[in-house]
Design a protein around this motif. Structure first.
Motif, PDB file in Angstrom:
ATOM      1  N   GLN A   1       0.828  -1.211   0.000  1.00  0.00           N
ATOM      2  CA  GLN A   1       0.000   0.000   0.000  1.00  0.00           C
ATOM      3  C   GLN A   1       0.861   1.259   0.000  1.00  0.00           C
ATOM      4  O   GLN A   1       0.344   2.372  -0.144  1.00  0.00           O
ATOM      5  CB  GLN A   1      -0.908   0.003   1.235  1.00  0.00           C
ATOM      6  CG  GLN A   1      -1.865  -1.174   1.301  1.00  0.00           C
ATOM      7  CD  GLN A   1      -2.824  -1.214   0.126  1.00  0.00           C
ATOM      8  OE1 GLN A   1      -3.491  -0.228  -0.189  1.00  0.00           O
ATOM      9  NE2 GLN A   1      -2.889  -2.360  -0.546  1.00  0.00           N
ATOM     10  N   MET A   2       2.170   1.068   0.168  1.00  0.00           N
ATOM     11  CA  MET A   2       3.096   2.194   0.251  1.00  0.00           C
ATOM     12  C   MET A   2       4.092   2.156  -0.909  1.00  0.00           C
ATOM     13  O   MET A   2       4.493   1.077  -1.347  1.00  0.00           O
ATOM     14  CB  MET A   2       3.872   2.153   1.570  1.00  0.00           C
ATOM     15  CG  MET A   2       3.012   2.036   2.820  1.00  0.00           C
ATOM     16  SD  MET A   2       1.923   3.464   3.065  1.00  0.00           S
ATOM     17  CE  MET A   2       3.143   4.726   3.519  1.00  0.00           C
TER      18      MET A   2
ATOM     19  N   LYS B   1       5.219   6.844   1.206  1.00  0.00           N
ATOM     20  CA  LYS B   1       3.886   7.432   1.292  1.00  0.00           C
ATOM     21  C   LYS B   1       2.882   6.460   0.696  1.00  0.00           C
ATOM     22  O   LYS B   1       3.241   5.556  -0.075  1.00  0.00           O
ATOM     23  CB  LYS B   1       3.834   8.780   0.581  1.00  0.00           C
ATOM     24  CG  LYS B   1       4.102   8.737  -0.905  1.00  0.00           C
ATOM     25  CD  LYS B   1       4.347  10.145  -1.479  1.00  0.00           C
ATOM     26  CE  LYS B   1       3.210  11.094  -1.246  1.00  0.00           C
ATOM     27  NZ  LYS B   1       3.430  12.415  -1.878  1.00  0.00           N
ATOM     28  N   SER B   2       1.631   6.649   1.049  1.00  0.00           N
ATOM     29  CA  SER B   2       0.576   5.776   0.562  1.00  0.00           C
ATOM     30  C   SER B   2       0.386   5.964  -0.935  1.00  0.00           C
ATOM     31  O   SER B   2       0.367   7.101  -1.430  1.00  0.00           O
ATOM     32  CB  SER B   2      -0.732   6.070   1.292  1.00  0.00           C
ATOM     33  OG  SER B   2      -1.802   5.375   0.686  1.00  0.00           O
ATOM     34  N   ILE B   3       0.237   4.859  -1.638  1.00  0.00           N
ATOM     35  CA  ILE B   3       0.038   4.976  -3.083  1.00  0.00           C
ATOM     36  C   ILE B   3      -1.291   5.641  -3.401  1.00  0.00           C
ATOM     37  O   ILE B   3      -1.441   6.288  -4.444  1.00  0.00           O
ATOM     38  CB  ILE B   3       0.151   3.594  -3.758  1.00  0.00           C
ATOM     39  CG1 ILE B   3       0.226   3.761  -5.278  1.00  0.00           C
ATOM     40  CG2 ILE B   3      -1.012   2.685  -3.358  1.00  0.00           C
ATOM     41  CD1 ILE B   3       0.612   2.525  -6.026  1.00  0.00           C
ATOM     42  N   THR B   4      -2.246   5.533  -2.487  1.00  0.00           N
ATOM     43  CA  THR B   4      -3.550   6.168  -2.732  1.00  0.00           C
ATOM     44  C   THR B   4      -3.470   7.689  -2.665  1.00  0.00           C
ATOM     45  O   THR B   4      -4.403   8.369  -3.090  1.00  0.00           O
ATOM     46  CB  THR B   4      -4.593   5.664  -1.722  1.00  0.00           C
ATOM     47  OG1 THR B   4      -4.133   5.921  -0.389  1.00  0.00           O
ATOM     48  CG2 THR B   4      -4.842   4.174  -1.887  1.00  0.00           C
TER      49      THR B   4
ATOM     50  N   ILE C   1       7.255   9.758 -10.580  1.00  0.00           N
ATOM     51  CA  ILE C   1       7.676   8.503 -11.212  1.00  0.00           C
ATOM     52  C   ILE C   1       7.460   7.356 -10.230  1.00  0.00           C
ATOM     53  O   ILE C   1       7.950   7.402  -9.094  1.00  0.00           O
ATOM     54  CB  ILE C   1       9.161   8.536 -11.608  1.00  0.00           C
ATOM     55  CG1 ILE C   1       9.477   9.770 -12.462  1.00  0.00           C
ATOM     56  CG2 ILE C   1       9.550   7.255 -12.350  1.00  0.00           C
ATOM     57  CD1 ILE C   1      10.965  10.067 -12.565  1.00  0.00           C
ATOM     58  N   ILE C   2       6.738   6.353 -10.667  1.00  0.00           N
ATOM     59  CA  ILE C   2       6.626   5.113  -9.895  1.00  0.00           C
ATOM     60  C   ILE C   2       7.155   3.977 -10.770  1.00  0.00           C
ATOM     61  O   ILE C   2       6.829   3.885 -11.956  1.00  0.00           O
ATOM     62  CB  ILE C   2       5.177   4.831  -9.459  1.00  0.00           C
ATOM     63  CG1 ILE C   2       4.712   5.913  -8.472  1.00  0.00           C
ATOM     64  CG2 ILE C   2       5.070   3.448  -8.804  1.00  0.00           C
ATOM     65  CD1 ILE C   2       3.291   5.733  -7.973  1.00  0.00           C
ATOM     66  N   THR C   3       7.976   3.146 -10.170  1.00  0.00           N
ATOM     67  CA  THR C   3       8.588   2.055 -10.917  1.00  0.00           C
ATOM     68  C   THR C   3       8.597   0.788 -10.056  1.00  0.00           C
ATOM     69  O   THR C   3       8.145   0.803  -8.907  1.00  0.00           O
ATOM     70  CB  THR C   3      10.014   2.443 -11.363  1.00  0.00           C
ATOM     71  OG1 THR C   3      10.522   1.461 -12.264  1.00  0.00           O
ATOM     72  CG2 THR C   3      10.960   2.570 -10.179  1.00  0.00           C
ATOM     73  N   THR C   4       9.064  -0.297 -10.628  1.00  0.00           N
ATOM     74  CA  THR C   4       9.184  -1.533  -9.856  1.00  0.00           C
ATOM     75  C   THR C   4      10.459  -1.477  -9.022  1.00  0.00           C
ATOM     76  O   THR C   4      11.365  -0.675  -9.284  1.00  0.00           O
ATOM     77  CB  THR C   4       9.249  -2.751 -10.778  1.00  0.00           C
ATOM     78  OG1 THR C   4      10.491  -2.720 -11.506  1.00  0.00           O
ATOM     79  CG2 THR C   4       8.086  -2.760 -11.764  1.00  0.00           C
ATOM     80  N   GLU C   5      10.542  -2.363  -8.035  1.00  0.00           N
ATOM     81  CA  GLU C   5      11.727  -2.378  -7.185  1.00  0.00           C
ATOM     82  C   GLU C   5      12.977  -2.730  -7.980  1.00  0.00           C
ATOM     83  O   GLU C   5      14.054  -2.156  -7.774  1.00  0.00           O
ATOM     84  CB  GLU C   5      11.514  -3.377  -6.048  1.00  0.00           C
ATOM     85  CG  GLU C   5      12.498  -3.245  -4.926  1.00  0.00           C
ATOM     86  CD  GLU C   5      12.072  -3.984  -3.678  1.00  0.00           C
ATOM     87  OE1 GLU C   5      12.812  -3.921  -2.676  1.00  0.00           O
ATOM     88  OE2 GLU C   5      11.009  -4.637  -3.705  1.00  0.00           O
TER      89      GLU C   5
ATOM     90  N   HIS D   1      15.828  12.770  -8.694  1.00  0.00           N
ATOM     91  CA  HIS D   1      14.437  13.211  -8.821  1.00  0.00           C
ATOM     92  C   HIS D   1      13.774  13.138  -7.448  1.00  0.00           C
ATOM     93  O   HIS D   1      13.860  12.101  -6.771  1.00  0.00           O
ATOM     94  CB  HIS D   1      13.692  12.311  -9.811  1.00  0.00           C
ATOM     95  CG  HIS D   1      12.412  12.877 -10.316  1.00  0.00           C
ATOM     96  ND1 HIS D   1      11.296  13.025  -9.526  1.00  0.00           N
ATOM     97  CD2 HIS D   1      12.046  13.340 -11.548  1.00  0.00           C
ATOM     98  CE1 HIS D   1      10.312  13.548 -10.229  1.00  0.00           C
ATOM     99  NE2 HIS D   1      10.745  13.741 -11.461  1.00  0.00           N
ATOM    100  N   PRO D   2      13.103  14.192  -7.014  1.00  0.00           N
ATOM    101  CA  PRO D   2      12.498  14.195  -5.672  1.00  0.00           C
ATOM    102  C   PRO D   2      11.315  13.244  -5.531  1.00  0.00           C
ATOM    103  O   PRO D   2      10.948  12.874  -4.408  1.00  0.00           O
ATOM    104  CB  PRO D   2      12.058  15.650  -5.496  1.00  0.00           C
ATOM    105  CG  PRO D   2      11.841  16.149  -6.894  1.00  0.00           C
ATOM    106  CD  PRO D   2      12.882  15.469  -7.725  1.00  0.00           C
ATOM    107  N   ASP D   3      10.720  12.848  -6.645  1.00  0.00           N
ATOM    108  CA  ASP D   3       9.540  11.991  -6.588  1.00  0.00           C
ATOM    109  C   ASP D   3       9.717  10.730  -7.438  1.00  0.00           C
ATOM    110  O   ASP D   3       8.903  10.410  -8.295  1.00  0.00           O
ATOM    111  CB  ASP D   3       8.300  12.767  -7.038  1.00  0.00           C
ATOM    112  CG  ASP D   3       7.888  13.826  -6.029  1.00  0.00           C
ATOM    113  OD1 ASP D   3       7.552  13.439  -4.892  1.00  0.00           O
ATOM    114  OD2 ASP D   3       7.924  15.025  -6.366  1.00  0.00           O
TER     115      ASP D   3
END
Length: 333
Positions: A222-223, A231-234, A289-293, A305-307
């Motif tokens: 969820q994070m 942070k929460s993905i939601t 940016i969201i990526t895989t581990e 990148h801060p995010d």
């Protein structure tokens, strides 16, 4: 089957014959395999592509590390180095491979090593580092090593029984090769897999009496996590993020994000992709940016990148978890 794969079918037959002969020579001890005095567990598959080997290795580490001095040994796919390397966690993905670096980042006190020569790597871990149990990542076709316990993974929506040999299909070796495994795990199943569907798969695979079948699914956190926190993905609901994937098949991840109503632009790259300068510049322009581990291991040293976040995952069994755990623990006793 696509027209191209139909055209390649004669080559698949030839390749299958070559691998059958090779396996026969190992089975008859004409070609030699090495066995070991310590428990060696191999996690692999019959096909190319992502069946969930890394989550399985991490599951086994969580299971076994409290009881034994465990080591993992990988080839280190795509690395620029050669030979045996025992990770200290300060390496980058290009030096040791993204998956071993991921293991070391999460299991800092565990022996995580890479060596394209698995026999040599096992010997070094056993003799020079006192490993008590060794987990081989993606070594099922590495017949020079004879693991004491073989765990073969196959995806729910792409079972090995339905596949063909390379290059017409994705099989690395003929289906009969699965007979070397004691445990088969159907991975990436629906979380609420019905007993009827599980039974159909069991009947389809026609396992031997000595083999056990398990079903697992991917549990998404969820994070999301960055270098500065989590942070929460939601919290990204209502905000379009940029999803970056360089894995074999991101379908289940896309399904999860759709399910929780996260909007995204998807930058999709091949498995273990080595990002070019232009691609890194494009990714860096994204707001979030969201990526895989696994991809994070390759991006974190190349993009400031801060995010930039990754979404952790775990493999969980749909049922019979204690039976699986018991089989593995009994093997290492």
């Amino acid at each position: 089957m696509s027209i191209l794969r139909k055209l390649l079918f004669p080559f698949a037959i030839l390749y299958g014959i070559i691998i059958r002969v090779r396996n026969y020579l190992y089975d008859e001890d004409v070609l030699k395999s090495s066995s070991y005095t310590i428990p060696v567990i191999c996690v692999g598959n019959l096909s190319v592509g992502g069946t969930g080997k890394s989550p399985m290795i991490e599951y086994l580490l969580n299971l076994l590390v409290p009881h034994s001095k465990v080591a993992t040994l990988s080839r280190g796919y795509g690395r620029t180095t050669k030979g045996f390397i025992l990770l200290n966690g300060l390496e980058n993905a290009s030096e040791v491979g993204d998956e071993p670096l991921q293991f070391k980042t999460k299991f800092k006190d565990v022996l995580i090593a890479v060596d394209e020569n698995r026999q040599h790597g096992i010997q070094v871990l056993k003799d020079e580092n006192n490993a008590e149990v060794i987990l081989l990542d993606d070594a099922f076709q590495h017949r020079k090593v004879k693991a004491g316990l073989n765990i073969v993974l196959t995806k729910f929506d792409s079972l090995y029984i339905d596949d063909l040999m390379l290059p017409a299909g994705d099989l690395r070796e003929p289906i009969a090769g699965v007979e070397r495994a004691q445990i088969i795990v159907v991975t990436k199943c629906p979380k609420l897999l019905s007993e009827q569907d599980a039974k159909k798969i069991c009947e389809k695979l026609k396992l031997k009496n000595y083999q056990k079948l398990f079903f697992s699914y991917i549990d998404y956190s969820q994070m999301v996590i960055s270098s500065s926190g989590s942070k929460s993905i939601t919290s990204f609901e209502g905000t379009k993020i940029t999803l970056v994937t360089g894995i074999a098949n991101p379908k289940s991840l896309l399904h999860y994000l759709d399910e929780i109503d996260i909007k995204y632009d998807h930058l999709n790259y091949p498995d273990h992709h080595n990002f070019s300068k232009a691609e890194l510049e494009q990714i860096a322009q994204a707001t979030i940016i969201i990526t895989t581990e696994k991809d994070y291991m390759r991006l974190k040293d190349k993009i400031v990148h801060p995010d930039l976040y990754y979404l952790p995952i775990k493999m969980k069994f749909i049922s019979n978890t204690s039976e699986f755990d018991g089989m593995v623990k009994k093997f290492i006793e």
